[in-house]
Every structure is written in C-alpha cells, then in structure tokens.
Design an enzyme around this catalytic site. Structure first.
Site, PDB file in Angstrom:
ATOM      1  N   MET A  40       0.849  -1.197   0.000  1.00 42.04           N
ATOM      2  CA  MET A  40       0.000   0.000   0.000  1.00 42.04           C
ATOM      3  C   MET A  40       0.886   1.248   0.000  1.00 42.04           C
ATOM      4  O   MET A  40       1.016   1.957   0.994  1.00 42.04           O
ATOM      5  CB  MET A  40      -0.914  -0.009   1.229  1.00 42.04           C
ATOM      6  CG  MET A  40      -1.967  -1.104   1.226  1.00 42.04           C
ATOM      7  SD  MET A  40      -3.240  -0.820  -0.034  1.00 42.04           S
ATOM      8  CE  MET A  40      -2.841  -2.147  -1.190  1.00 42.04           C
ATOM      9  N   HIS A  41       1.500   1.514  -1.140  1.00 42.10           N
ATOM     10  CA  HIS A  41       2.464   2.619  -1.225  1.00 42.10           C
ATOM     11  C   HIS A  41       1.842   3.950  -0.792  1.00 42.10           C
ATOM     12  O   HIS A  41       2.332   4.624   0.122  1.00 42.10           O
ATOM     13  CB  HIS A  41       2.996   2.726  -2.653  1.00 42.10           C
ATOM     14  CG  HIS A  41       3.750   1.524  -3.116  1.00 42.10           C
ATOM     15  ND1 HIS A  41       5.015   1.214  -2.654  1.00 42.10           N
ATOM     16  CD2 HIS A  41       3.421   0.556  -4.000  1.00 42.10           C
ATOM     17  CE1 HIS A  41       5.438   0.101  -3.241  1.00 42.10           C
ATOM     18  NE2 HIS A  41       4.490  -0.312  -4.057  1.00 42.10           N
ATOM     19  N   ASP A  42       0.756   4.352  -1.461  1.00 39.50           N
ATOM     20  CA  ASP A  42       0.204   5.685  -1.231  1.00 39.50           C
ATOM     21  C   ASP A  42      -0.384   5.857   0.166  1.00 39.50           C
ATOM     22  O   ASP A  42      -0.380   6.960   0.718  1.00 39.50           O
ATOM     23  CB  ASP A  42      -0.852   5.998  -2.285  1.00 39.50           C
ATOM     24  CG  ASP A  42      -0.242   6.176  -3.668  1.00 39.50           C
ATOM     25  OD1 ASP A  42       0.937   6.557  -3.748  1.00 39.50           O
ATOM     26  OD2 ASP A  42      -0.937   5.925  -4.664  1.00 39.50           O
TER      27      ASP A  42
END
Length: 304
Positions: free
Chosen positions: A232-234
């Site tokens: 979940m980068h963002d």
C-alpha cells in the site's frame, strides 16, 4: 483539531485506499483534491477521482492538473493498475465535474484564502506542485509542509534506482526538493514494508461497502498478490499524517538526478551526510508494520 489537507493524486488502485483514509481519518480535513497524469492519463485519473468522491458522497472540490510531465512524455503504470487505472469495480454514473481551473491555480487559491497553514500531500508525480511553486511562489508562506509518497534511499521500482513517481517527472521533483519547503518523504524504504496481509484482504468484503469496493480493485492490483499480500504505497503518506509515531524519520539532504540514461529520477539521499549539504527532507526509513496494519483496519472501518 483536524489538519487541513490538499491531496494531489493519480488514481490508481492504491490511491483509492489512500483517498478513503484521507476522507475518514478523524485527524484529517480534506479541503481540495487535485489530479495529475501518472498511473494513467490525467483524464482517467480525474474520472477515477470523481467516481470515488461520488461513491463516498464526499463534498470535496476537485481540480484537474497536468496532463504531461514538465519536459518529458508521459510513461504510465497501466500495467499495474489496469487500462482505466481502477479496474475491477463498476462505479455508478454521476454528474460531477472538476473545477473550471487547473490544479496549480486551485491549490494557490485555497492556500491564499486559508486562515491557517495547509499540508500538501502528493502521492503521484510532482508536476502540479512544481507548477504551483514556479507560478505562485507567494503562496509558499501558507504551506505547512509537503508530504510525498515517492523516492527511495535504496533501490527503485521503475528503474533499478528510481521510484515511479519521481522517475515520471524528475525535473518537477528536483524543483520541489530545491524549494525550501518542509518535506517529508515516504519512499520505497517504508512503502515496500506496508503490506496488507492476505487474511485482512480476504475479509474486506465483509467490512462495509468501501471494503467491498477496495477488495474488487485490489483483485486487479499488480503490486503483490491477494495470496501473498499487497503493498500500500500511497497509504503510507496518509498514515504518516495520522500516525507519525509509527515511522522512523531521519533528516537528510535529498537531490533528484535529472540526467543520465540509467540514473534519471534517482533520489540521492545523503543518509550519512557525505555531501556536506544541509538537510532539506525528513526521510522515512523505518515503519512499525503492525501499527500500520492496525491503523488501516481502524480507518477503513470508519468508512461507509
């Protein structure tokens, strides 16, 4: 008191989860959303952002931003997010439209009229932020800080050295890191650790309507797999705003390479101070993964 936020985004599947968190985390107050070309074209990212705002019936203005990087053609990430940018869920039709002004002007207008400093959060390429700073430097006084999802102190995910958001528009990123703004960088050093477990992902459809929608999108997301966990980068940039204590930060000098066949888009993070330059960025280097997962579960449970 909740923090006033402007979110610059390029939805994007993990952007959808980040937008949910911005909307429903009680610590945050989303004043404006802007779109930029990145994961897919700006027309698609704008359509996706409007669909999400309508899905949640969120009364947040949205402005469409830059269609191309400052000096380069766009290279998108449809291979990760699908051709539309948000494959997997059928959103209902709506009549929402973006504001009749470009993103950098909408950001400027909000900043100049805000009674308190506003945090900018950029989870796509930094084109809109660079345009804002070059066209309207007078608004910098009311930017509390800039929190970005981008960059890396180590390896890249787009080229061997460069992270996607920075690599798509390195000239914009270089301008932003040279701006003198207080910057927090949540790069791959933490975002690659921000993995939601297969067990949690499998349970999302039973959570609420939001969980059902995100599960459908995640089933088409190619940043990991539903069977091994998804990065979940963002969401990391939003988690930092709501739960800064789960991150380990180090003040560093950060520069962005704009030249070189193999090095353009690299964030040069001087962790050991070898360049003798003053720190211009708080770089996130560590993450309490279990704390991150607990926060995600808490905030998504608050969504409708």
């Amino acid at each position: 008191m909740s923090q006033p936020i402007i979110l610059d985004t390029d939805p994007g599947i993990d952007d959808a989860a980040a937008i949910a968190a911005v909307l429903f985390a009680p610590e945050l107050d989303l004043k404006l959303m802007t779109t930029v070309a990145g994961n897919v074209s700006v027309e698609k990212t704008t359509r996706n952002a409007l669909q999400l705002l309508h899905f949640w019936q969120a009364d947040v203005p949205l402005a469409q931003g830059a269609a191309t990087p400052l000096l380069r053609p766009l290279r998108d990430a449809a291979y990760v997010h699908g051709e539309s940018g948000m494959e997997g869920y059928d959103f209902i039709d709506h009549q929402r439209q973006p504001l009749a002004k470009p993103a950098f002007q909408a950001i400027r207008d909000l900043l100049m009229h805000s009674p308190e400093p506003v945090t900018l959060v950029a989870i796509g390429p930094l084109t809109n932020i660079a345009l804002l700073l070059s066209q309207y430097p007078e608004c910098q006084f009311n930017i509390r800080r800039l929190v970005i999802m981008g960059g890396s102190a180590g390896r890249g995910n787009f080229t061997p050295n460069a992270e996607f958001n920075i690599a798509i528009d390195p000239e914009a990123a270089a301008r932003v890191f040279q701006s003198g703004l207080p910057i927090v960088m949540c790069g791959l050093d933490v975002t690659n650790q921000a993995v939601l477990t297969p067990e949690y992902l499998a349970a999302l459809p039973t959570l609420n309507k939001t969980g059902e929608m995100l599960h459908a999108l995640f089933s088409h997301y190619r940043s990991g797999s539903m069977n091994s966990g998804l990065r979940m980068h963002d969401l990391c940039a939003i988690a930092y705003l709501a739960r800064p204590e789960i991150f380990t930060l180090k003040p560093c000098f950060v520069a962005v390479e704009t030249q070189g066949t193999y090095t353009a888009g690299t964030t040069v993070v001087d962790i050991e101070g070898r360049l003798g330059q003053p720190a211009n960025t708080e770089v996130a280097l560590g993450l309490d993964v279990e704390g991150f997962r607990r926060w995600v579960a808490e905030v998504l449970a608050l969504a409708p």
